[in-house]
Motif scaffolding. Structure first.
Motif, short mmCIF file in Angstrom:
data_model
loop_
_atom_site.label_atom_id
_atom_site.label_comp_id
_atom_site.label_asym_id
_atom_site.label_seq_id
_atom_site.Cartn_x
_atom_site.Cartn_y
_atom_site.Cartn_z
N VAL A 22 0.83 -1.19 0.00
CA VAL A 22 0.00 0.00 0.00
C VAL A 22 0.87 1.25 0.00
O VAL A 22 0.53 2.27 -0.61
CB VAL A 22 -0.92 0.01 1.23
CG1 VAL A 22 -1.90 1.14 1.14
CG2 VAL A 22 -1.63 -1.29 1.35
N ALA A 23 2.01 1.17 0.71
CA ALA A 23 2.84 2.36 0.91
C ALA A 23 3.41 2.88 -0.40
O ALA A 23 3.44 4.09 -0.62
CB ALA A 23 3.96 2.04 1.88
N PHE A 24 3.85 1.97 -1.28
CA PHE A 24 4.49 2.43 -2.52
C PHE A 24 3.54 3.25 -3.40
O PHE A 24 3.88 4.37 -3.78
CB PHE A 24 5.10 1.25 -3.28
CG PHE A 24 6.34 0.70 -2.65
CD1 PHE A 24 7.03 1.45 -1.70
CD2 PHE A 24 6.82 -0.54 -2.98
CE1 PHE A 24 8.17 0.95 -1.10
CE2 PHE A 24 7.96 -1.05 -2.39
CZ PHE A 24 8.64 -0.30 -1.44
N PRO A 25 2.33 2.72 -3.73
CA PRO A 25 1.45 3.56 -4.56
C PRO A 25 1.02 4.85 -3.86
O PRO A 25 0.88 5.89 -4.51
CB PRO A 25 0.22 2.67 -4.80
CG PRO A 25 0.57 1.34 -4.40
CD PRO A 25 1.75 1.39 -3.51
N GLY A 27 4.45 3.86 -9.66
CA GLY A 27 3.57 3.63 -8.52
C GLY A 27 2.61 2.48 -8.74
O GLY A 27 2.34 1.69 -7.83
N MET A 28 2.09 2.37 -9.97
CA MET A 28 1.11 1.31 -10.22
C MET A 28 1.77 -0.07 -10.23
O MET A 28 1.14 -1.05 -9.85
CB MET A 28 0.42 1.53 -11.57
CG MET A 28 -0.49 2.71 -11.64
SD MET A 28 -1.86 2.64 -10.50
CE MET A 28 -3.08 1.76 -11.44
N LEU A 29 3.01 -0.13 -10.70
CA LEU A 29 3.64 -1.46 -10.84
C LEU A 29 4.49 -1.85 -9.65
O LEU A 29 4.86 -3.01 -9.52
CB LEU A 29 4.47 -1.50 -12.12
CG LEU A 29 3.69 -1.24 -13.41
CD1 LEU A 29 4.60 -1.32 -14.61
CD2 LEU A 29 2.55 -2.22 -13.57
N SER A 30 4.80 -0.89 -8.75
CA SER A 30 5.72 -1.21 -7.65
C SER A 30 5.22 -2.32 -6.72
O SER A 30 6.06 -3.07 -6.22
CB SER A 30 6.04 0.05 -6.86
OG SER A 30 4.88 0.67 -6.44
N PRO A 31 3.91 -2.46 -6.45
CA PRO A 31 3.52 -3.57 -5.56
C PRO A 31 3.91 -4.94 -6.07
O PRO A 31 4.05 -5.88 -5.28
CB PRO A 31 1.99 -3.44 -5.48
CG PRO A 31 1.72 -2.06 -5.80
CD PRO A 31 2.74 -1.63 -6.76
N LEU A 55 -5.45 10.41 -8.89
CA LEU A 55 -6.68 9.74 -8.43
C LEU A 55 -6.59 8.24 -8.63
O LEU A 55 -6.99 7.46 -7.76
CB LEU A 55 -7.89 10.30 -9.16
CG LEU A 55 -8.30 11.70 -8.73
CD1 LEU A 55 -9.34 12.25 -9.66
CD2 LEU A 55 -8.82 11.67 -7.32
N ILE A 56 -6.04 7.82 -9.79
CA ILE A 56 -5.96 6.37 -10.03
C ILE A 56 -4.98 5.72 -9.04
O ILE A 56 -5.23 4.63 -8.53
CB ILE A 56 -5.57 6.08 -11.49
CG1 ILE A 56 -6.69 6.56 -12.41
CG2 ILE A 56 -5.37 4.59 -11.71
CD1 ILE A 56 -6.39 6.40 -13.86
N LEU A 57 -3.88 6.43 -8.74
CA LEU A 57 -2.94 5.89 -7.75
C LEU A 57 -3.60 5.76 -6.39
O LEU A 57 -3.40 4.77 -5.67
CB LEU A 57 -1.71 6.79 -7.65
CG LEU A 57 -0.65 6.57 -8.72
CD1 LEU A 57 0.39 7.66 -8.66
CD2 LEU A 57 0.02 5.23 -8.51
N LEU A 58 -4.40 6.78 -6.00
CA LEU A 58 -5.08 6.70 -4.70
C LEU A 58 -6.08 5.55 -4.69
O LEU A 58 -6.21 4.83 -3.69
CB LEU A 58 -5.82 8.01 -4.42
CG LEU A 58 -4.96 9.16 -3.91
CD1 LEU A 58 -5.80 10.38 -3.72
CD2 LEU A 58 -4.29 8.79 -2.60
N LEU A 59 -6.78 5.36 -5.82
CA LEU A 59 -7.73 4.26 -5.94
C LEU A 59 -7.01 2.92 -5.75
O LEU A 59 -7.46 2.05 -5.01
CB LEU A 59 -8.39 4.34 -7.31
CG LEU A 59 -9.42 3.30 -7.69
CD1 LEU A 59 -10.60 3.40 -6.78
CD2 LEU A 59 -9.86 3.48 -9.11
N HIS A 60 -5.86 2.81 -6.41
CA HIS A 60 -5.05 1.59 -6.35
C HIS A 60 -4.63 1.29 -4.91
O HIS A 60 -4.83 0.18 -4.40
CB HIS A 60 -3.84 1.83 -7.24
CG HIS A 60 -2.92 0.68 -7.40
ND1 HIS A 60 -3.38 -0.56 -7.77
CD2 HIS A 60 -1.59 0.58 -7.28
CE1 HIS A 60 -2.34 -1.37 -7.84
NE2 HIS A 60 -1.25 -0.70 -7.55
#
Lengths: 140, 507
Positions: free
Chosen positions: B6-9, B35-39, B106-111
């Protein structure tokens, strides 16, 4: 949107005191009642008071839109990175700076740092929200 | 280790939001993708240590927030990571420069909100992360360029926030009676009482609204069909799964007796058939898919109400893959034709999109060896007698509706160019549903599938001869109410009625 001279002078006098009070709440949040969120709200109130008395266009020149945006984002990132730094020492959000005598200022470890981050984040976010709403109101 | 996904995005979202202030907006794309791919970096470690749990900050369980990954939520996490990776690639360069940065944040927060909700084992923490995801999705629906998007976003906001308030009231009652928010501790210290039953009724009703189950589905078709294609894929594939995960957490913690099970089971079947019936009547491609979300969430609820959370979780995984793929592929067609009218769209000139849509249609219909068949095979284990046949009928209904979609799309249409990247993304999601199905449940039931396909095509021709598809269906569309206020009032009454029904049933 300027208010009378009395109001303007009073708010100019009060605002610095509010900032000092907010700083006290930030730093002593772990020892006394208070904490990051309250400190942030008071920080935002000090600017919102100036906006109501002096008008948005005047305040915008001192506290710029992009500066507020920058403080908000950086303090948010700081909170997450500080929590992530704990992973090196044993766990997410781990308090790795413990030390000092119980009840002294530094005994909180990373908690005062979190309070400062939260306060800046909340203060900047409230101010930012006001700026966006006012920008929309004063557009015409 | 677990909270890092969760922290990375989240960190990437904050850092992306300061780029306009630094006048470095051109880097927001790159930061967004990171950010989207880091998890994904942390996923192998989590899967190797399955199941694992952790209390954030190494506090004791009583005072800390617990997060865990186990068999029940790993399907959700994997689905989230796969679909959001594809959507991230799709969104790269999708939004106009003016709103690009905001949309990425917004998409990063959603993720991060969704990932946080899926790993949490603490009711309040789950609620907070679900709210982060919901608030981001209201804004994402609102920035769509489609006409009526803001109205849909407003309706979505009002009802979703209403459900949130009711849900937090339920959590408050649970906290008052047990003294804990941590689910493991609640389970240890639980004494069933009338108050707990009230809390369960409140939380189930609000989560049903948030996941768009039949009588409380009204916000869903608008919000999901007015949003842009990648946002619809995220909303339909993932955001409605967060409340479903909440219901799984509740069924794992509290003893659910038959009087609670029955209304959920009824709603699951009603939702399945209602969604299909409405989808068959739609002429708008995105609305058709949105009504199928209502129907498919019925399947997920079926797993929950049969107290088979694992089936619900795997069906949710399957649904997010194929529904995300369908929204992306049909959405790219609709976007390049400039209309969402089914009769004007066509995939004739576009072989790879055609293959993708056909494969995904088979997957959603539950044809083996696609991933949908695996989910259905897990769900059907606990069903007996009449319900088993109703379940098969639901599968055939879905196939009828997708026969209709493919029938309209296979008509001749004008030639258009669709970027290679969008085609490749749709096709790889389609192939993933096939490979995932083969990996999870390698079997082939040719006889059963061909029978249901033949019946579906026969029913489709029957309906077409009867002229069902020509019916212009004005009821249940937003236009039937003159003002938005009246519409919201009417639906609010409906919500209150369902809430009272649940309260009386659970007491």
């Amino acid at each position: 949107m300027k208010m009378s001279l009395i109001v303007r002078t009073t708010t100019k006098l009060i605002s610095p005191f509010l900032v000092a009070y907010s700083a006290y709440l930030m730093l002593y949040g772990h020892l006394s009642p208070g904490g990051g969120f309250q400190a942030g709200v008071i920080l935002a109130v000090s600017i919102i008071l100036l906006i109501t008395s002096h008008g948005y266009n005047r305040v915008r020149k001192t506290f710029k839109f992009w500066e507020v945006q920058l403080i908000e984002g950086i303090s948010g990132g700081f909170l997450v990175l500080l929590a992530t730094a704990g992973v090196v020492f044993g766990g997410f959000f781990y308090n790795f700076l413990r030390g000092g005598e119980l009840g002294s200022l530094i005994s909180g470890g990373i908690i005062p740092l979190f309070n400062i981050g939260v306060a800046l984040k909340v203060g900047a976010a409230f101010t930012f929200m006001f700026y966006i709403l006012l920008r929309w109101v004063e557009r015409d | 280790m677990i909270p890092l996904i969760v922290a990375f995005p989240l960190a990437a979202a904050f850092l992306t939001s300061i780029l306009p202030a630094l006048r470095r907006e051109r880097f927001s794309k790159h930061l967004f993708l990171i950010g989207m791919l880091s998890p994904w970096l942390i996923l192998p470690q989590i899967i190797n240590n399955l199941p694992s749990n952790e209390v954030v900050g190494n506090w004791s369980r009583v005072s800390g927030i617990e997060v865990a990954v186990d068999a029940y939520n790993i399907p959700f996490i994997v689905a989230e990571l796969i679909l959001s990776a594809f959507v991230a690639l799709y969104v790269w360069g999708y939004y106009p420069r003016k709103i690009e940065n905001k949309a990425y944040v917004l998409i990063l927060l959603l993720h991060s909100g969704l990932l946080g909700a899926f790993i949490s084992r603490d009711l309040f923490n789950y609620y907070i992360y679900m709210e982060i995801a919901s608030v981001a999705s209201f804004a994402l629906v609102g920035i769509s360029k489609e006409k009526g998007a803001r109205r849909a976003a407003f309706k979505y906001t009002v009802f979703s926030l209403l459900a949130s308030y009711i849900f937090i009231l339920g959590i408050g009652i649970i906290y008052l009676k047990t003294g804990y928010l941590n689910l493991a501790l609640i389970k240890e210290n639980l004494e069933m009482s009338r108050e707990i039953n009230v809390a369960l009724a409140l939380s189930f009703t609000s989560l049903l609204l948030k996941s768009g189950i039949f009588p409380l589905y009204f916000w869903l078709p608008d919000a999901h069909s007015k949003a842009d294609a990648p946002v619809s894929a995220l909303l339909s594939g993932l955001v409605v799964k967060a409340p479903a995960y909440g219901m799984i957490l509740l069924t794992l913690t509290f003893p659910i007796n038959t009087s609670m099970q029955k209304p959920l089971l009824t709603l699951a079947f009603l939702s399945m058939f209602f969604g299909i019936a409405m989808a068959i009547l739609q002429k708008n491609s995105e609305r058709l898919l949105a009504y199928h979300t209502v129907s498919q969430m019925g399947y997920v609820l079926l797993g929950i109400s049969l107290l088979n959370p694992l089936a619900a979780a795997y069906y949710a995984l399957a649904h997010s893959l194929f529904k995300g793929g369908l929204f992306l592929s049909v959405g790219s067609l609709a976007e390049h034709y400039g209309t969402r009218d089914l009769e004007k769209l066509s995939y004739r000139n576009n072989k790879s999109l055609m293959l993708a849509i056909v494969l995904l249609s088979l997957a959603i219909g539950g044809v083996s060896p696609f991933i949908g068949a695996f989910g259905k095979a897990m769900l059907i284990e606990n069903l007996k007698g009449f319900l088993k046949y109703a379940f098969y009928a639901g599968g055939i209904g879905t196939l009828v509706s997708f026969t209709k979609l493919n029938y309209y799309l296979s008509k001749r249409g004008e030639k258009i160019e669709i970027p290679r990247r969008k085609e490749a993304i749709s096709l790889s999601l389609a192939i993933l549903t096939l490979l995932g199905g083969i990996y999870l449940h390698p079997h082939l039931s040719v006889f059963k599938d061909s029978i249901s396909l033949v019946i579906a095509i026969f029913i489709f021709y029957l309906l077409r001869k009867l002229g069902v598809f020509e019916v212009s269906f004005k009821a249940f569309t937003p236009e039937q109410f003159k003002t938005l206020g009246k519409e919201i009032n009417a639906y609010m009454v409906l919500f209150t009625a369902v809430l009272l029904l649940f309260l009386f049933n659970f007491l």
